[in-house]
Design a protein around this motif. Structure first.
Motif, PDB file in Angstrom:
ATOM      1  N   VAL A 298       0.813  -1.212   0.000  1.00 26.38           N
ATOM      2  CA  VAL A 298       0.000   0.000   0.000  1.00 26.38           C
ATOM      3  C   VAL A 298       0.853   1.271   0.000  1.00 26.38           C
ATOM      4  CG1 VAL A 298      -1.726   1.327   1.294  1.00 26.38           C
ATOM      5  CG2 VAL A 298      -1.999  -1.148   1.032  1.00 26.38           C
ATOM      6  N   PRO A 299       1.825   1.435   0.904  1.00 26.31           N
ATOM      7  CA  PRO A 299       2.624   2.683   0.883  1.00 26.31           C
ATOM      8  C   PRO A 299       3.391   2.868  -0.426  1.00 26.31           C
ATOM      9  CG  PRO A 299       2.900   1.540   2.976  1.00 26.31           C
ATOM     10  CD  PRO A 299       2.183   0.587   2.069  1.00 26.31           C
ATOM     11  N   LYS A 300       3.941   1.784  -0.973  1.00 27.40           N
ATOM     12  CA  LYS A 300       4.723   1.877  -2.210  1.00 27.40           C
ATOM     13  C   LYS A 300       3.834   1.882  -3.456  1.00 27.40           C
ATOM     14  CE  LYS A 300       8.874  -0.362  -0.339  1.00 27.40           C
ATOM     15  NZ  LYS A 300       9.814  -1.516  -0.486  1.00 27.40           N
ATOM     16  N   GLU A 301       2.584   1.469  -3.290  1.00 25.94           N
ATOM     17  CA  GLU A 301       1.634   1.377  -4.400  1.00 25.94           C
ATOM     18  C   GLU A 301       2.189   0.530  -5.541  1.00 25.94           C
ATOM     19  OE1 GLU A 301       0.179   5.208  -5.546  1.00 25.94           O
ATOM     20  OE2 GLU A 301      -0.584   5.684  -3.546  1.00 25.94           O
ATOM     21  N   GLU A 302       2.580  -0.698  -5.183  1.00 25.26           N
ATOM     22  CA  GLU A 302       3.097  -1.625  -6.193  1.00 25.26           C
ATOM     23  C   GLU A 302       2.936  -3.065  -5.715  1.00 25.26           C
ATOM     24  OE1 GLU A 302       7.818  -1.695  -4.844  1.00 25.26           O
ATOM     25  OE2 GLU A 302       7.181  -0.356  -6.455  1.00 25.26           O
ATOM     26  N   TRP A 303       2.896  -3.981  -6.680  1.00 25.23           N
ATOM     27  CA  TRP A 303       2.836  -5.406  -6.359  1.00 25.23           C
ATOM     28  C   TRP A 303       4.193  -5.849  -5.829  1.00 25.23           C
ATOM     29  CZ3 TRP A 303      -1.937  -7.287  -6.517  1.00 25.23           C
ATOM     30  CH2 TRP A 303      -2.866  -6.682  -7.371  1.00 25.23           C
ATOM     31  N   THR A 304       4.184  -6.648  -4.776  1.00 27.02           N
ATOM     32  CA  THR A 304       5.446  -7.059  -4.158  1.00 27.02           C
ATOM     33  C   THR A 304       6.093  -8.244  -4.862  1.00 27.02           C
ATOM     34  OG1 THR A 304       4.449  -8.653  -2.622  1.00 27.02           O
ATOM     35  CG2 THR A 304       4.540  -6.318  -1.929  1.00 27.02           C
ATOM     36  N   GLY A 305       5.319  -9.006  -5.617  1.00 24.06           N
ATOM     37  CA  GLY A 305       5.824 -10.238  -6.212  1.00 24.06           C
ATOM     38  C   GLY A 305       5.563 -11.455  -5.344  1.00 24.06           C
ATOM     39  N   HIS A 306       5.113 -11.235  -4.110  1.00 25.24           N
ATOM     40  CA  HIS A 306       4.758 -12.359  -3.238  1.00 25.24           C
ATOM     41  C   HIS A 306       3.383 -12.904  -3.606  1.00 25.24           C
ATOM     42  CE1 HIS A 306       7.570 -10.592   0.090  1.00 25.24           C
ATOM     43  NE2 HIS A 306       8.241 -11.145  -0.896  1.00 25.24           N
ATOM     44  N   TYR A 307       3.194 -14.205  -3.410  1.00 22.76           N
ATOM     45  CA  TYR A 307       1.919 -14.826  -3.745  1.00 22.76           C
ATOM     46  C   TYR A 307       1.765 -16.141  -2.987  1.00 22.76           C
ATOM     47  CZ  TYR A 307       4.904 -17.684  -6.743  1.00 22.76           C
ATOM     48  OH  TYR A 307       5.897 -18.508  -7.200  1.00 22.76           O
ATOM     49  N   TRP A 308       0.530 -16.590  -2.920  1.00 27.09           N
ATOM     50  CA  TRP A 308       0.190 -17.867  -2.308  1.00 27.09           C
ATOM     51  C   TRP A 308      -0.839 -18.558  -3.203  1.00 27.09           C
ATOM     52  CZ3 TRP A 308       0.883 -13.290   0.052  1.00 27.09           C
ATOM     53  CH2 TRP A 308       1.741 -13.231   1.173  1.00 27.09           C
ATOM     54  N   TYR A 309      -1.071 -19.842  -2.968  1.00 28.15           N
ATOM     55  CA  TYR A 309      -2.139 -20.561  -3.655  1.00 28.15           C
ATOM     56  C   TYR A 309      -3.196 -20.967  -2.637  1.00 28.15           C
ATOM     57  CZ  TYR A 309       1.582 -21.178  -7.100  1.00 28.15           C
ATOM     58  OH  TYR A 309       2.598 -20.965  -7.989  1.00 28.15           O
ATOM     59  N   TYR A 310      -4.447 -20.765  -2.992  1.00 32.30           N
ATOM     60  CA  TYR A 310      -5.546 -21.279  -2.180  1.00 32.30           C
ATOM     61  C   TYR A 310      -6.114 -22.512  -2.881  1.00 32.30           C
ATOM     62  CZ  TYR A 310      -9.896 -21.822   0.320  1.00 32.30           C
ATOM     63  OH  TYR A 310     -10.923 -22.348   1.064  1.00 32.30           O
ATOM     64  N   PRO A 311      -5.991 -23.718  -2.275  1.00 31.27           N
ATOM     65  CA  PRO A 311      -6.477 -24.938  -2.916  1.00 31.27           C
ATOM     66  C   PRO A 311      -7.963 -25.156  -2.646  1.00 31.27           C
ATOM     67  CG  PRO A 311      -5.345 -25.502  -0.880  1.00 31.27           C
ATOM     68  CD  PRO A 311      -5.264 -23.999  -1.016  1.00 31.27           C
ATOM     69  N   LEU A 312      -8.739 -25.281  -3.704  1.00 30.59           N
ATOM     70  CA  LEU A 312     -10.157 -25.607  -3.562  1.00 30.59           C
ATOM     71  C   LEU A 312     -10.306 -27.055  -3.118  1.00 30.59           C
ATOM     72  CD1 LEU A 312     -11.491 -23.938  -6.844  1.00 30.59           C
ATOM     73  CD2 LEU A 312     -11.764 -23.068  -4.511  1.00 30.59           C
ATOM     74  N   GLU A 313     -11.373 -27.321  -2.373  1.00 31.75           N
ATOM     75  CA  GLU A 313     -11.600 -28.682  -1.896  1.00 31.75           C
ATOM     76  C   GLU A 313     -11.957 -29.641  -3.019  1.00 31.75           C
ATOM     77  OE1 GLU A 313     -11.482 -30.088   1.426  1.00 31.75           O
ATOM     78  OE2 GLU A 313     -10.233 -28.302   1.538  1.00 31.75           O
ATOM     79  N   GLN A 314     -12.577 -29.128  -4.077  1.00 28.35           N
ATOM     80  CA  GLN A 314     -12.929 -29.973  -5.216  1.00 28.35           C
ATOM     81  C   GLN A 314     -13.112 -29.094  -6.443  1.00 28.35           C
ATOM     82  OE1 GLN A 314     -16.369 -31.462  -3.068  1.00 28.35           O
ATOM     83  NE2 GLN A 314     -17.749 -30.515  -4.537  1.00 28.35           N
ATOM     84  N   PRO A 315     -12.982 -29.637  -7.638  1.00 28.15           N
ATOM     85  CA  PRO A 315     -13.133 -28.837  -8.855  1.00 28.15           C
ATOM     86  C   PRO A 315     -14.526 -28.228  -8.954  1.00 28.15           C
ATOM     87  CG  PRO A 315     -12.099 -30.946  -9.342  1.00 28.15           C
ATOM     88  CD  PRO A 315     -12.568 -31.022  -7.924  1.00 28.15           C
ATOM     89  N   GLY A 316     -14.588 -27.025  -9.521  1.00 28.66           N
ATOM     90  CA  GLY A 316     -15.865 -26.375  -9.759  1.00 28.66           C
ATOM     91  C   GLY A 316     -16.344 -25.461  -8.660  1.00 28.66           C
ATOM     92  N   LEU A 317     -15.666 -25.445  -7.517  1.00 28.27           N
ATOM     93  CA  LEU A 317     -16.051 -24.551  -6.433  1.00 28.27           C
ATOM     94  C   LEU A 317     -15.490 -23.149  -6.675  1.00 28.27           C
ATOM     95  CD1 LEU A 317     -15.487 -26.894  -3.348  1.00 28.27           C
ATOM     96  CD2 LEU A 317     -17.623 -26.412  -4.553  1.00 28.27           C
ATOM     97  N   SER A 318     -16.011 -22.188  -5.922  1.00 31.59           N
ATOM     98  CA  SER A 318     -15.552 -20.803  -6.035  1.00 31.59           C
ATOM     99  C   SER A 318     -15.357 -20.230  -4.640  1.00 31.59           C
ATOM    100  CB  SER A 318     -16.578 -19.941  -6.789  1.00 31.59           C
ATOM    101  OG  SER A 318     -16.813 -20.424  -8.090  1.00 31.59           O
ATOM    102  N   ILE A 319     -14.598 -19.136  -4.562  1.00 33.16           N
ATOM    103  CA  ILE A 319     -14.499 -18.441  -3.278  1.00 33.16           C
ATOM    104  C   ILE A 319     -15.457 -17.262  -3.289  1.00 33.16           C
ATOM    105  CG2 ILE A 319     -12.121 -19.203  -2.982  1.00 33.16           C
ATOM    106  CD1 ILE A 319     -12.717 -15.508  -3.349  1.00 33.16           C
ATOM    107  N   GLY A 320     -15.831 -16.785  -2.091  1.00 30.13           N
ATOM    108  CA  GLY A 320     -16.792 -15.704  -1.994  1.00 30.13           C
ATOM    109  C   GLY A 320     -16.266 -14.452  -1.333  1.00 30.13           C
ATOM    110  N   ASP A 321     -15.381 -14.584  -0.336  1.00 31.03           N
ATOM    111  CA  ASP A 321     -14.821 -13.418   0.347  1.00 31.03           C
ATOM    112  C   ASP A 321     -13.601 -13.860   1.128  1.00 31.03           C
ATOM    113  OD1 ASP A 321     -14.605 -10.766   1.002  1.00 31.03           O
ATOM    114  OD2 ASP A 321     -16.178 -10.759   2.512  1.00 31.03           O
ATOM    115  N   PHE A 322     -12.816 -12.885   1.596  1.00 27.46           N
ATOM    116  CA  PHE A 322     -11.518 -13.158   2.201  1.00 27.46           C
ATOM    117  C   PHE A 322     -11.175 -11.991   3.109  1.00 27.46           C
ATOM    118  CE2 PHE A 322      -6.730 -13.177   0.861  1.00 27.46           C
ATOM    119  CZ  PHE A 322      -6.361 -13.752   2.061  1.00 27.46           C
TER     120      PHE A 322
END
Length: 447
Positions: free
Chosen positions: A284-308
């Protein structure tokens, strides 16, 4: 939606797939109880007026939901999977609906984000983009609206032509963006969009400051609705994009100190394994993407996320859901489906997971600690304002898109009612905008 068969293989997606094949899936099996401690709702047909200085076009919304203009108020019947919902459009005014993000404020009030309207850029050019702040009395089922923020771009910070380009205030609409998540950080309002997907920076009164393209592994990510992409000129041509339509930023958490944003894609990248969703990090202060990332694994194919949303510096809550809606008490017994819920589409998977998000698993899958089942909520104190189903209070909605922490024991959860296109409690009654408070002490304490 454009299918994967018409997508060029993208080196970025290939890299993602190769990385994920070396990652071991580790799904949580621990289920924790959830007890209802509060329930309130805004009736489905609740409208607000467009601002006085808004174009006349925005005084009536929903005129283009059939793809062609229809200005007769109430002429278009709302349906959910072919079932009439009892609510019709166009609407006089702007509907308070489509809640797609929530934030509890220090003073106890709540901000709620309204999404793009009818679901696409083509059918939502007269739906305004805005947020409402409420003081909510759960005991008496009362919502007191404190403030409304309409997104607008008078300084022309949006790099593409918007729907209200020639007006002075340049109010934004569902033809411009699909806002699905938001946070307040660094003195600004930040919004996660599905169309680009983009990260939008605005002042606290909704004035656009900047628009950030999504970056991953040094490359830009695009959905087919990105402003730079156009329909191919020949039938045998394809367009190159990495994110499927309507699978952009659905959830977005913020670090407890407000220095980092964590936008989360609703769907996996095209040509990936289809089961791991990207969580990116923005400084936020630098107003840029840091390059850090994670993966969120779905429990099964076809599902979606709603909020975080974050619980603290390490742990967070994520809604994971299927596309089902309805309750078993009104399921179809024969072939007729206009007045009942098809059994094959009843909800089976509506959960809220607790995850660990920290530097140790950066670049890997997040750890899923446990979950609660929104189809099996206990109501020992008879708090529910809607009928129980199969002995439980249930949240049987097609889209559940709001979750935030309230205190050490409770969370708040809300639905996106897609007015007038969802009916989940009664087959032919449009869904209200519901908010529930749940005691999930054991889940919040789990490690």
């Amino acid at each position: 939606m454009t299918t994967s068969s018409s997508i060029k293989v993208n080196p970025l997606a290939t890299l993602l797939l190769s990385l994920l094949t070396t990652t071991t899936l580790s799904f949580a099996t621990e289920k924790y109880p959830a007890t209802l401690t509060g329930h309130a709702y805004i009736p489905a047909e609740t409208m607000i007026s467009a601002p006085i200085n808004a174009p006349d076009d925005l005084k009536i919304s929903g005129k283009f939901t059939q793809g062609v203009r229809n200005e007769q108020i109430g002429a278009i019947e709302g349906k959910s999977m072919g079932r009439p919902t009892g609510v019709s459009l166009p609407f006089k005014g702007q509907p308070i609906q489509g809640h797609s993000g929530i934030k509890k404020m220090p003073d106890g009030s709540f901000w709620l984000l309204t999404d793009n309207g009818a679901g696409s850029a083509q059918n939502s050019p007269d739906f305004m983009l805005y947020l409402n702040q409420y003081d909510i009395d759960f005991e008496n089922n009362e919502f007191r609206r404190l403030k409304t923020i309409f997104l607008h771009d008078p300084d022309k910070r949006v790099p593409f032509r918007i729907q209200n380009e020639a007006t002075q205030e340049r109010y934004l609409t569902g033809a411009d963006f699909d806002p699905e998540s938001f946070q307040f950080a660094g003195g600004y309002l930040w919004i996660g969009d599905e169309f680009g997907p983009y990260l939008i920076q605005a002042t606290p009164d909704g004035r656009i400051v900047n628009l950030f393209e999504t970056q991953f592994q040094g490359e830009k990510l695009h959905s087919p609705d990105h402003y730079s992409l156009t329909t191919p000129g020949k039938p045998d041509q394809t367009i190159d994009f990495e994110i499927f339509r309507s699978k952009g930023f659905e959830g977005m958490a913020v670090s407890r100190d407000g220095s980092k944003l964590y936008p989360l894609l609703e769907g996996a990248l095209a040509d990936s394994d289809g089961n791991n969703l990207l969580i990116l990090e923005f400084d936020v202060p630098k107003e840029e993407w840091t390059g850090h990332y994670w993966y969120y694994p779905l429990e099964q194919p076809g599902l979606s996320i709603g909020d975080f949303n974050m619980i603290d510096d390490q742990y967070a809550l994520i809604i994971e859901r299927d596309n089902g809606e309805g309750v078993i008490e009104f399921s179809c017994q024969g072939e007729e489906t206009h007045n009942c819920f098809p059994k094959e589409n009843l909800p089976q998977f509506k959960r809220i997971y607790k995850i660990a998000l920290n530097g140790e698993n950066q670049g890997q899958q997040v750890d899923k600690i446990g979950y609660i089942d929104l189809l099996e909520i206990e109501d020992p104190h008879n708090i529910a304002r809607k009928p129980l189903s199969n002995g439980h209070f249930v949240f049987p909605f097609f889209t559940i898109e709001n979750v935030d922490i309230i205190n050490d024991e409770e969370i708040i959860v809300g639905n996106d009612n897609n007015l007038p296109f969802s009916s989940s409690r009664l087959p032919n009654v449009a869904d209200d905008n519901e908010l529930i408070i749940l005691n999930v002490k054991e889940l919040l304490e789990a490690r």
